[in-house]
Design a protein around this motif. Structure first.
Motif, PDB file in Angstrom:
ATOM      1  N   ILE A 126       0.312   3.380  12.451  1.00 21.90           N
ATOM      2  CA  ILE A 126       0.622   3.936  11.144  1.00 21.90           C
ATOM      3  C   ILE A 126       1.778   3.083  10.762  1.00 21.90           C
ATOM      4  O   ILE A 126       2.095   2.322  11.443  1.00 21.90           O
ATOM      5  CB  ILE A 126       1.298   5.411  11.712  1.00 21.90           C
ATOM      6  CG1 ILE A 126       2.392   5.258  12.689  1.00 21.90           C
ATOM      7  CG2 ILE A 126       0.557   6.517  12.353  1.00 21.90           C
ATOM      8  CD1 ILE A 126       3.210   6.477  13.100  1.00 21.90           C
ATOM      9  N   PRO A 127       2.256   3.287   9.521  1.00 19.02           N
ATOM     10  CA  PRO A 127       3.101   2.330   8.884  1.00 19.02           C
ATOM     11  C   PRO A 127       4.622   2.726   9.515  1.00 19.02           C
ATOM     12  O   PRO A 127       4.870   3.897   9.751  1.00 19.02           O
ATOM     13  CB  PRO A 127       3.107   2.806   7.308  1.00 19.02           C
ATOM     14  CG  PRO A 127       1.909   3.685   7.225  1.00 19.02           C
ATOM     15  CD  PRO A 127       1.584   4.239   8.336  1.00 19.02           C
ATOM     16  N   ILE A 140       7.428   2.754   7.915  1.00 22.19           N
ATOM     17  CA  ILE A 140       8.262   3.503   7.199  1.00 22.19           C
ATOM     18  C   ILE A 140       7.940   4.996   7.123  1.00 22.19           C
ATOM     19  O   ILE A 140       8.890   5.793   7.256  1.00 22.19           O
ATOM     20  CB  ILE A 140       7.753   3.192   5.707  1.00 22.19           C
ATOM     21  CG1 ILE A 140       8.821   3.837   4.707  1.00 22.19           C
ATOM     22  CG2 ILE A 140       6.399   3.572   5.244  1.00 22.19           C
ATOM     23  CD1 ILE A 140      10.165   3.361   4.598  1.00 22.19           C
ATOM     24  N   LEU A 141       6.724   5.169   7.911  1.00 18.08           N
ATOM     25  CA  LEU A 141       6.380   6.629   8.392  1.00 18.08           C
ATOM     26  C   LEU A 141       7.247   7.180   9.463  1.00 18.08           C
ATOM     27  O   LEU A 141       7.748   8.146   9.776  1.00 18.08           O
ATOM     28  CB  LEU A 141       4.895   6.836   8.699  1.00 18.08           C
ATOM     29  CG  LEU A 141       4.425   8.222   8.518  1.00 18.08           C
ATOM     30  CD1 LEU A 141       4.668   9.070   7.073  1.00 18.08           C
ATOM     31  CD2 LEU A 141       2.921   8.047   8.921  1.00 18.08           C
ATOM     32  N   VAL A 142       7.397   6.060  10.579  1.00 18.65           N
ATOM     33  CA  VAL A 142       8.095   6.421  11.658  1.00 18.65           C
ATOM     34  C   VAL A 142       9.547   6.595  11.448  1.00 18.65           C
ATOM     35  O   VAL A 142      10.426   7.326  11.831  1.00 18.65           O
ATOM     36  CB  VAL A 142       7.939   5.149  12.763  1.00 18.65           C
ATOM     37  CG1 VAL A 142       8.488   5.476  13.803  1.00 18.65           C
ATOM     38  CG2 VAL A 142       6.598   5.058  13.117  1.00 18.65           C
ATOM     39  N   PHE A 189      10.767   7.436   8.412  1.00 19.43           N
ATOM     40  CA  PHE A 189      10.941   8.947   7.676  1.00 19.43           C
ATOM     41  C   PHE A 189      10.861   9.901   8.683  1.00 19.43           C
ATOM     42  O   PHE A 189      11.631  11.132   8.496  1.00 19.43           O
ATOM     43  CB  PHE A 189       9.890   9.040   6.858  1.00 19.43           C
ATOM     44  CG  PHE A 189      10.142   8.274   5.570  1.00 19.43           C
ATOM     45  CD1 PHE A 189      11.355   7.593   5.127  1.00 19.43           C
ATOM     46  CD2 PHE A 189       9.428   8.339   4.197  1.00 19.43           C
ATOM     47  CE1 PHE A 189      11.730   6.868   3.924  1.00 19.43           C
ATOM     48  CE2 PHE A 189       9.590   7.871   3.241  1.00 19.43           C
ATOM     49  CZ  PHE A 189      10.910   7.186   3.124  1.00 19.43           C
ATOM     50  N   PHE A 190      10.210   9.886   9.930  1.00 21.22           N
ATOM     51  CA  PHE A 190      10.165  11.004  10.884  1.00 21.22           C
ATOM     52  C   PHE A 190      11.652  11.070  11.309  1.00 21.22           C
ATOM     53  O   PHE A 190      12.125  12.432  11.591  1.00 21.22           O
ATOM     54  CB  PHE A 190       9.240  10.571  12.051  1.00 21.22           C
ATOM     55  CG  PHE A 190       9.581  11.443  13.398  1.00 21.22           C
ATOM     56  CD1 PHE A 190       8.936  12.538  13.185  1.00 21.22           C
ATOM     57  CD2 PHE A 190      10.347  11.201  14.252  1.00 21.22           C
ATOM     58  CE1 PHE A 190       9.275  13.539  14.305  1.00 21.22           C
ATOM     59  CE2 PHE A 190      10.286  12.089  15.375  1.00 21.22           C
ATOM     60  CZ  PHE A 190       9.749  13.143  15.432  1.00 21.22           C
ATOM     61  N   GLY A 230      12.171  14.060   8.946  1.00 27.11           N
ATOM     62  CA  GLY A 230      11.600  14.875   9.680  1.00 27.11           C
ATOM     63  C   GLY A 230      12.414  15.862  10.755  1.00 27.11           C
ATOM     64  O   GLY A 230      12.430  16.982  10.683  1.00 27.11           O
ATOM     65  N   GLY A 272      13.833   4.273  14.450  1.00 26.12           N
ATOM     66  CA  GLY A 272      12.452   4.030  13.947  1.00 26.12           C
ATOM     67  C   GLY A 272      11.892   2.552  14.159  1.00 26.12           C
ATOM     68  O   GLY A 272      10.701   2.668  14.681  1.00 26.12           O
ATOM     69  N   TYR A 309       8.937   1.891  16.851  1.00 32.22           N
ATOM     70  CA  TYR A 309       7.637   1.072  16.271  1.00 32.22           C
ATOM     71  C   TYR A 309       7.563  -0.223  16.905  1.00 32.22           C
ATOM     72  O   TYR A 309       6.354  -0.411  17.381  1.00 32.22           O
ATOM     73  CB  TYR A 309       7.812   0.992  14.767  1.00 32.22           C
ATOM     74  CG  TYR A 309       6.836   0.273  13.974  1.00 32.22           C
ATOM     75  CD1 TYR A 309       5.635   1.044  13.535  1.00 32.22           C
ATOM     76  CD2 TYR A 309       6.856  -1.103  13.592  1.00 32.22           C
ATOM     77  CE1 TYR A 309       4.594   0.508  12.820  1.00 32.22           C
ATOM     78  CE2 TYR A 309       5.894  -1.796  12.968  1.00 32.22           C
ATOM     79  CZ  TYR A 309       4.647  -1.150  12.539  1.00 32.22           C
ATOM     80  OH  TYR A 309       3.585  -1.552  12.135  1.00 32.22           O
TER      81      TYR A 309
END
Length: 217
Positions: free
Chosen positions: A64-65, A67-69, A71-72, A76, A93, A97
């Motif tokens: 997964i990217p 940036i998604l981690v 943003f979590f 999130g 993050g 990652y």
């Protein structure tokens, strides 16, 4: 020609961003190394549940990217009542990652150590944990120093993701200066130079260890 007045007039911003980038990189480096080592051991552990945890973590995070981690942690977690400062969310993050890639690097190093050494250690009465800590990991770390160094260089460059969530890093202050002065090219050239100040010494250290390992072999 570069407009060095941009650098001098906003030196405090550049310096603050450099300091925060260095801080985030160092914290993530230590955290990802520790977490990655644990996950690497989990992946080759004799217990199925530990193998499952390590495999799911590594395969999920690696695919997964970044940036998604981030943003979590930044977007999130507040949904369940946990609010983190942008710098903290970004650093966590980045740590989580990078740890997935570190885990795979260390796992490859562990598997490169002859299995006979593990079997001899276990037959002499050492526990699995003692075998890993005293026999296998010290040898594996020597093997993985070059690829690990490359992962740490990538970590420093990936720290620019903090700028997306106002993490007060170099990219954040670069964007701030650019918006304030309407100068883009010069500002980001200076930002790139500051990143080079961080990554070039790391590259030299990695190269040094690679040469030493090549001679020792």
């Amino acid at each position: 020609m570069l407009d060095f007045s941009i650098l001098f007039d906003h030196w405090d911003y550049f310096l603050q961003g450099f300091g925060n980038t260095l801080k985030a990189s160092l914290l993530s480096l230590v955290g990802s190394f520790l977490l990655g080592t644990i996950m690497a051991i989990f992946r080759i552990a004799p217990l199925r549940p530990l193998q499952w945890v390590g495999t799911v973590y590594v395969e999920f995070i690696r695919n997964i990217p970044l940036i998604l981690v981030v943003f979590f942690f930044f977007v999130g977690l507040p949904a369940i009542g946990i609010r983190l400062e942008p710098f903290v969310a970004g650093t966590l993050g980045l740590t989580v990652y990078t740890a997935a890639f570190i885990a795979e690097t260390i796992r490859a190093g562990i598997q490169a150590v002859p299995k006979g050494q593990t079997e001899a250690a276990r037959s002499s009465g050492l526990t699995y944990g003692q075998t890993m800590r005293l026999i296998v990991l010290p040898q594996a770390m020597k093997i993985v120093i070059p690829p690990m160094g490359n992962q740490f260089i990538n970590l420093v460059k990936n720290s620019s993701v903090l700028g997306v969530i106002a993490g007060l890093d170099l990219m954040y202050f670069g964007d701030l200066i650019s918006a304030d002065t309407f100068v883009t090219f010069d500002v980001y050239i200076f930002v790139g130079i500051f990143y080079l100040i961080l990554t070039l010494p790391l590259s030299m250290i990695v190269g040094y260890f690679e040469r030493r390992l090549a001679r020792s072999r």
